[in-house]
Write a protein that holds these residues in place. Structure first.
Motif, PDB file in Angstrom:
ATOM      1  N   PHE A 121      -3.210   3.438   4.497  1.00 35.74           N
ATOM      2  CA  PHE A 121      -2.148   2.483   4.167  1.00 35.74           C
ATOM      3  C   PHE A 121      -2.666   1.040   4.198  1.00 35.74           C
ATOM      4  N   PHE A 171       6.972  -0.883   8.933  1.00 35.91           N
ATOM      5  CA  PHE A 171       6.184   0.290   8.502  1.00 35.91           C
ATOM      6  C   PHE A 171       6.168   1.369   9.589  1.00 35.91           C
ATOM      7  N   THR A 175       9.420   3.229   9.874  1.00 34.79           N
ATOM      8  CA  THR A 175       9.606   4.150   8.743  1.00 34.79           C
ATOM      9  C   THR A 175       8.700   5.371   8.888  1.00 34.79           C
ATOM     10  N   TRP A 176       7.451   5.131   9.266  1.00 36.77           N
ATOM     11  CA  TRP A 176       6.510   6.250   9.435  1.00 36.77           C
ATOM     12  C   TRP A 176       7.038   7.220  10.493  1.00 36.77           C
ATOM     13  N   GLU A 203       8.267   6.399   3.518  1.00 35.04           N
ATOM     14  CA  GLU A 203       7.426   5.251   3.142  1.00 35.04           C
ATOM     15  C   GLU A 203       7.498   4.981   1.633  1.00 35.04           C
ATOM     16  N   LEU A 235       4.347  -1.432   0.136  1.00 35.95           N
ATOM     17  CA  LEU A 235       3.349  -0.618   0.843  1.00 35.95           C
ATOM     18  C   LEU A 235       2.367   0.039  -0.141  1.00 35.95           C
TER      19      LEU A 235
END
Lengths: 97, 97
Positions: A11, A21, A24-25, A78, A84
Protein backbone atom coordinates in the motif's frame (compact mmCIF):
# COMPACT_ATOMS: atom_id res chain seq x y z
CA UNK A 1 -4.07 -24.83 -6.75
CA UNK A 2 -4.88 -26.26 -3.29
CA UNK A 3 -1.57 -25.52 -1.56
CA UNK A 4 -1.27 -22.52 0.78
CA UNK A 5 -0.55 -19.15 -0.81
CA UNK A 6 0.63 -15.80 0.50
CA UNK A 7 -1.37 -12.68 -0.30
CA UNK A 8 0.89 -9.61 -0.16
CA UNK A 9 -0.69 -6.19 -0.61
CA UNK A 10 1.70 -3.28 -0.94
CA UNK A 11 0.00 0.00 0.00
CA UNK A 12 1.05 3.59 -0.68
CA UNK A 13 -0.83 5.77 1.85
CA UNK A 14 -0.67 9.59 1.59
CA UNK A 15 0.68 11.29 4.72
CA UNK A 16 -2.15 12.20 7.08
CA UNK A 17 -4.36 9.31 5.92
CA UNK A 18 -2.67 6.62 8.02
CA UNK A 19 -5.31 6.43 10.79
CA UNK A 20 -8.19 6.24 8.30
CA UNK A 21 -6.34 3.53 6.35
CA UNK A 22 -5.65 1.42 9.48
CA UNK A 23 -9.30 1.71 10.58
CA UNK A 24 -10.50 0.58 7.16
CA UNK A 25 -7.98 -2.26 6.94
CA UNK A 26 -9.16 -3.50 10.34
CA UNK A 27 -12.79 -3.48 9.15
CA UNK A 28 -11.76 -5.77 6.30
CA UNK A 29 -9.71 -7.92 8.66
CA UNK A 30 -12.66 -8.37 11.02
CA UNK A 31 -14.83 -9.67 8.15
CA UNK A 32 -12.17 -11.85 6.50
CA UNK A 33 -10.76 -13.50 9.62
CA UNK A 34 -13.71 -15.92 9.78
CA UNK A 35 -13.65 -16.73 6.06
CA UNK A 36 -13.09 -20.36 5.12
CA UNK A 37 -9.39 -21.01 4.37
CA UNK A 38 -8.09 -17.87 6.08
CA UNK A 39 -4.89 -18.62 8.06
CA UNK A 40 -3.45 -15.29 9.27
CA UNK A 41 -2.75 -11.68 8.26
CA UNK A 42 -0.16 -9.18 9.46
CA UNK A 43 -0.33 -5.49 8.56
CA UNK A 44 3.24 -4.19 8.61
CA UNK A 45 4.00 -0.48 9.17
CA UNK A 46 7.34 1.02 8.11
CA UNK A 47 9.59 2.47 10.82
CA UNK A 48 10.38 5.29 8.37
CA UNK A 49 7.16 7.30 7.76
CA UNK A 50 8.69 8.46 4.44
CA UNK A 51 9.12 4.93 3.09
CA UNK A 52 7.52 4.58 -0.33
CA UNK A 53 5.28 1.77 0.91
CA UNK A 54 4.37 2.59 4.48
CA UNK A 55 1.99 -0.36 4.92
CA UNK A 56 2.29 -3.91 3.63
CA UNK A 57 -0.14 -6.73 4.43
CA UNK A 58 1.25 -10.28 4.41
CA UNK A 59 -1.54 -12.85 4.75
CA UNK A 60 -1.73 -16.62 4.35
CA UNK A 61 -4.61 -18.58 2.80
CA UNK A 62 -5.14 -22.34 2.48
CA UNK A 63 -5.57 -22.00 -1.29
CA UNK A 64 -6.02 -19.56 -4.17
CA UNK A 65 -9.67 -20.62 -4.39
CA UNK A 66 -10.33 -19.92 -0.69
CA UNK A 67 -8.91 -16.41 -1.08
CA UNK A 68 -10.89 -15.66 -4.24
CA UNK A 69 -14.18 -16.88 -2.71
CA UNK A 70 -13.53 -14.86 0.46
CA UNK A 71 -12.90 -11.54 -1.27
CA UNK A 72 -15.88 -12.04 -3.55
CA UNK A 73 -18.05 -12.52 -0.43
CA UNK A 74 -16.33 -9.91 1.78
CA UNK A 75 -15.33 -6.99 -0.44
CA UNK A 76 -12.16 -5.33 0.96
CA UNK A 77 -13.23 -1.90 2.24
CA UNK A 78 -9.95 -0.30 1.14
CA UNK A 79 -11.38 -0.25 -2.40
CA UNK A 80 -13.51 2.73 -1.39
CA UNK A 81 -10.50 4.88 -0.44
CA UNK A 82 -9.88 6.83 -3.65
CA UNK A 83 -6.50 8.16 -2.45
CA UNK A 84 -5.10 4.69 -1.69
CA UNK A 85 -2.65 2.85 -3.98
CA UNK A 86 -3.01 -0.91 -3.65
CA UNK A 87 -0.85 -3.65 -5.18
CA UNK A 88 -2.39 -6.99 -4.15
CA UNK A 89 -0.98 -10.24 -5.58
CA UNK A 90 -0.74 -13.92 -4.61
CA UNK A 91 2.71 -15.37 -4.04
CA UNK A 92 4.51 -18.61 -3.32
CA UNK A 93 7.92 -18.93 -1.65
CA UNK A 94 10.68 -19.13 -4.26
CA UNK A 95 13.64 -19.39 -1.86
CA UNK A 96 14.18 -19.15 1.89
CA UNK A 97 16.93 -19.00 4.51
CA UNK B 1 15.45 -0.51 19.01
CA UNK B 2 16.32 -4.05 20.21
CA UNK B 3 13.02 -5.75 19.37
CA UNK B 4 12.72 -7.90 16.24
CA UNK B 5 11.95 -6.10 12.98
CA UNK B 6 10.77 -7.21 9.57
CA UNK B 7 12.73 -6.21 6.48
CA UNK B 8 10.46 -6.17 3.43
CA UNK B 9 12.00 -5.50 0.04
CA UNK B 10 9.57 -5.00 -2.84
CA UNK B 11 11.26 -5.73 -6.17
CA UNK B 12 10.18 -4.84 -9.71
CA UNK B 13 12.06 -7.20 -12.05
CA UNK B 14 11.86 -6.71 -15.86
CA UNK B 15 10.53 -9.74 -17.74
CA UNK B 16 13.38 -12.02 -18.82
CA UNK B 17 15.60 -11.02 -15.87
CA UNK B 18 13.94 -13.31 -13.31
CA UNK B 19 16.61 -16.06 -13.31
CA UNK B 20 19.47 -13.57 -12.98
CA UNK B 21 17.63 -11.81 -10.15
CA UNK B 22 16.97 -15.06 -8.24
CA UNK B 23 20.63 -16.11 -8.61
CA UNK B 24 21.82 -12.75 -7.28
CA UNK B 25 19.31 -12.73 -4.42
CA UNK B 26 20.53 -16.19 -3.39
CA UNK B 27 24.14 -14.98 -3.36
CA UNK B 28 23.11 -12.27 -0.90
CA UNK B 29 21.10 -14.80 1.10
CA UNK B 30 24.08 -17.13 1.40
CA UNK B 31 26.23 -14.35 2.85
CA UNK B 32 23.56 -12.85 5.15
CA UNK B 33 22.20 -16.08 6.61
CA UNK B 34 25.16 -16.36 9.00
CA UNK B 35 25.08 -12.71 10.04
CA UNK B 36 24.53 -12.00 13.71
CA UNK B 37 20.84 -11.32 14.45
CA UNK B 38 19.54 -12.85 11.22
CA UNK B 39 16.36 -14.90 11.86
CA UNK B 40 14.90 -15.89 8.47
CA UNK B 41 14.16 -14.67 4.96
CA UNK B 42 11.57 -15.74 2.39
CA UNK B 43 11.69 -14.59 -1.24
CA UNK B 44 8.10 -14.59 -2.53
CA UNK B 45 7.33 -14.94 -6.24
CA UNK B 46 3.98 -13.83 -7.66
CA UNK B 47 1.74 -16.45 -9.25
CA UNK B 48 0.91 -13.83 -11.91
CA UNK B 49 4.10 -13.10 -13.89
CA UNK B 50 2.54 -9.71 -14.84
CA UNK B 51 2.14 -8.60 -11.22
CA UNK B 52 3.71 -5.19 -10.68
CA UNK B 53 5.97 -6.57 -7.97
CA UNK B 54 6.91 -10.09 -9.01
CA UNK B 55 9.32 -10.67 -6.11
CA UNK B 56 9.03 -9.60 -2.47
CA UNK B 57 11.49 -10.55 0.26
CA UNK B 58 10.12 -10.78 3.81
CA UNK B 59 12.92 -11.26 6.33
CA UNK B 60 13.15 -11.09 10.12
CA UNK B 61 16.01 -9.66 12.16
CA UNK B 62 16.59 -9.56 15.90
CA UNK B 63 17.00 -5.77 15.81
CA UNK B 64 17.40 -2.72 13.56
CA UNK B 65 21.06 -2.53 14.60
CA UNK B 66 21.74 -6.19 13.67
CA UNK B 67 20.28 -5.59 10.20
CA UNK B 68 22.24 -2.39 9.64
CA UNK B 69 25.54 -3.95 10.73
CA UNK B 70 24.91 -7.00 8.53
CA UNK B 71 24.24 -5.06 5.31
CA UNK B 72 27.21 -2.80 5.94
CA UNK B 73 29.42 -5.92 6.21
CA UNK B 74 27.69 -8.00 3.47
CA UNK B 75 26.64 -5.59 0.71
CA UNK B 76 23.47 -6.93 -1.02
CA UNK B 77 24.52 -7.98 -4.51
CA UNK B 78 21.21 -6.79 -6.03
CA UNK B 79 22.62 -3.25 -5.85
CA UNK B 80 24.73 -4.06 -8.92
CA UNK B 81 21.72 -4.90 -11.12
CA UNK B 82 21.06 -1.58 -12.84
CA UNK B 83 17.69 -2.73 -14.21
CA UNK B 84 16.32 -3.70 -10.79
CA UNK B 85 13.86 -1.54 -8.80
CA UNK B 86 14.26 -2.11 -5.06
CA UNK B 87 12.12 -0.78 -2.21
CA UNK B 88 13.68 -1.99 1.05
CA UNK B 89 12.29 -0.78 4.39
CA UNK B 90 12.06 -1.97 7.98
CA UNK B 91 8.63 -2.68 9.43
CA UNK B 92 6.86 -3.60 12.64
CA UNK B 93 3.48 -5.31 12.87
CA UNK B 94 0.69 -2.74 13.24
CA UNK B 95 -2.26 -5.19 13.38
CA UNK B 96 -2.77 -8.91 12.92
CA UNK B 97 -5.49 -11.53 12.62
Amino acid sequence: MTSPVTLINVFAVPQGKEAEFIKTWNETGQSLKNASGFIDAKLHRSLDPNARFQFINVAHWESVEAYQVAISEHEPQEKHLSWLEVNPALYIVEAEY
